[in-house]
Design an enzyme around this catalytic site. Structure first.
Site, mmCIF file in Angstrom:
data_model
loop_
_atom_site.group_PDB
_atom_site.id
_atom_site.type_symbol
_atom_site.label_atom_id
_atom_site.label_comp_id
_atom_site.label_asym_id
_atom_site.label_seq_id
_atom_site.Cartn_x
_atom_site.Cartn_y
_atom_site.Cartn_z
ATOM 1 N N LYS A 156 -6.891 42.607 53.914
ATOM 2 C CA LYS A 156 -5.508 42.456 54.017
ATOM 3 C C LYS A 156 -4.915 42.551 52.879
ATOM 4 C CE LYS A 156 -4.670 40.548 58.491
ATOM 5 N NZ LYS A 156 -4.133 39.415 59.191
ATOM 6 N N LYS A 179 -11.455 51.664 64.497
ATOM 7 C CA LYS A 179 -11.213 50.688 65.740
ATOM 8 C C LYS A 179 -9.776 51.259 65.906
ATOM 9 C CE LYS A 179 -10.493 45.820 66.407
ATOM 10 N NZ LYS A 179 -10.358 44.703 65.841
ATOM 11 N N LYS A 221 -2.500 50.961 65.898
ATOM 12 C CA LYS A 221 -1.379 51.681 66.259
ATOM 13 C C LYS A 221 -1.125 52.243 64.453
ATOM 14 C CE LYS A 221 3.425 51.057 67.999
ATOM 15 N NZ LYS A 221 4.155 51.040 66.901
#
Ligand code: SF4
Length: 329
Positions: free
Chosen positions: A111, A191, A194
């Site tokens: 992240k 994976k 969106k």
């Protein structure tokens, strides 16, 4: 009954990867446990966002979960930030968490890379908040995907750290791995997500979904209609496993391997079966949306119930930590 906790971020529209990878499992097991499901909005403020949009997304996620079959009343579906005990317990847990343990978390590293311009403390501390989410209800079971197993191990570590210092208080929760492995996007590589644009939205129309399936990757070795294919390496077939009946799946396998069936027809069968699952969810979503006030009311009642339970845990924790000197007067 064992206590179960799981949370989902209000990330915007859900896709079929969210549904088949997590939510469907929640729906199946929700009554086997005393379940808590939370829209974890505190987890989603560690990246930049628009407040107006966030308000919409939080509510929309609750409506989505309801439409997918989460029993809002029995499972205490609630919004995380409406139960302040989560943040209280996070701070307390921060004080029993070695920095080194947090630094090992691989998801933080990923992240931080994705948000290089906004690496904030919340992003780093995320697993501690997640541990607080689980342990404030003394949950023993946490349904997660494989990418979250490290965080559940970390939660157990925090539980052990706290218990050994202040006395037995928290359980050591166990992960309940979903049977569906991660759902790949229509690119057949990453994976479903969106943000990667490789998703099939849970609430998209039949036409929109068919358009996406038309462009979806199949077995790369099947170049022409006459080439036999291999369903084991075809992402479209992995979707068939999610929605198609065994009989139709074996028809697809035989047709694919013998080149008797083309990819277009295979995708049409998939589309038909997928829409049998998604159409009722979309109908429910549209109906619930007409009466969002009642959803808001249930969320408020659930937050109240959760606050009561969270308060008990916080009082017990503070008592053990010597943080409530007036408590016994
Ligand atoms: S027929 Fe179906 S399973 Fe076979 S390669 Fe085409 S899309 Fe994949």
């Amino acid at each position: 009954m064992k206590i179960l906790f799981s949370g989902i971020q209000p990330t915007g529209k859900l896709h079929i990867g969210n549904f088949f990878g997590a939510i469907k499992n929640w729906v199946n097991i929700q009554h086997d446990y005393k379940s808590y499901f939370s829209v974890v909005d505190y987890h989603s403020i560690t990246i930049k966002y628009d407040p107006e949009e966030m308000r919409e997304r939080v509510m929309d996620m609750a409506v989505n979960l309801y439409a997918c079959g989460i029993d809002m009343e029995k499972t205490n579906l609630f919004i995380q930030s409406e139960v302040p005990g989560h943040a209280d317990l996070t701070w307390i847990f921060n004080s029993v968490t070695p920095m080194g343990e947090l630094e090992r978390m691989t998801q933080y590293k990923d992240k931080a890379q994705q948000n290089a311009k906004n690496v904030n403390v919340g992003l780093f501390d995320y697993p501690v908040l997640q541990a607080a989410d689980i342990l404030i209800y003394k949950a023993e079971v946490v349904p997660v995907g494989e990418d979250q197993v490290q965080h559940i191990e970390f939660t157990r570590e925090i539980s052990r750290n706290f218990n050994s210092r202040f006395g037995q208080t928290f359980p050591e929760p166990k992960e309940l791995l979903t049977k569906t492995p991660r759902v790949l996007g229509i690119d057949g590589e990453k994976k479903m997500s969106k943000s990667l644009g490789n998703d099939i939205g849970l609430l998209e129309s039949g036409e929109e979904i068919m358009n996406k399936l038309r462009g979806a990757k199949t077995d790369p070795a099947r170049v022409t209609r006459n080439d036999p294919g291999n369903p084991d390496v075809c992402n479209i077939y992995s979707y068939h496993r999610l929605v198609s009946h065994e009989d139709e799946r074996s028809e697809v396998v035989d047709g694919c391997r013998s080149a008797g069936m083309g990819c277009v027809d295979c995708k049409k069968i998939l589309h038909k079966n997928l829409m049998k699952v998604l159409d009722p969810i979309r109908d429910r979503y549209e109906n619930i949306n007409k009466n969002k006030v009642s959803v808001r009311e249930i969320l408020t009642q659930n937050a109240e119930k959760c606050r009561r339970i969270a308060k008990q845990t916080i009082l017990e924790v503070k008592e053990k930590m010597g943080l409530n000197p007036l408590w016994k007067i």
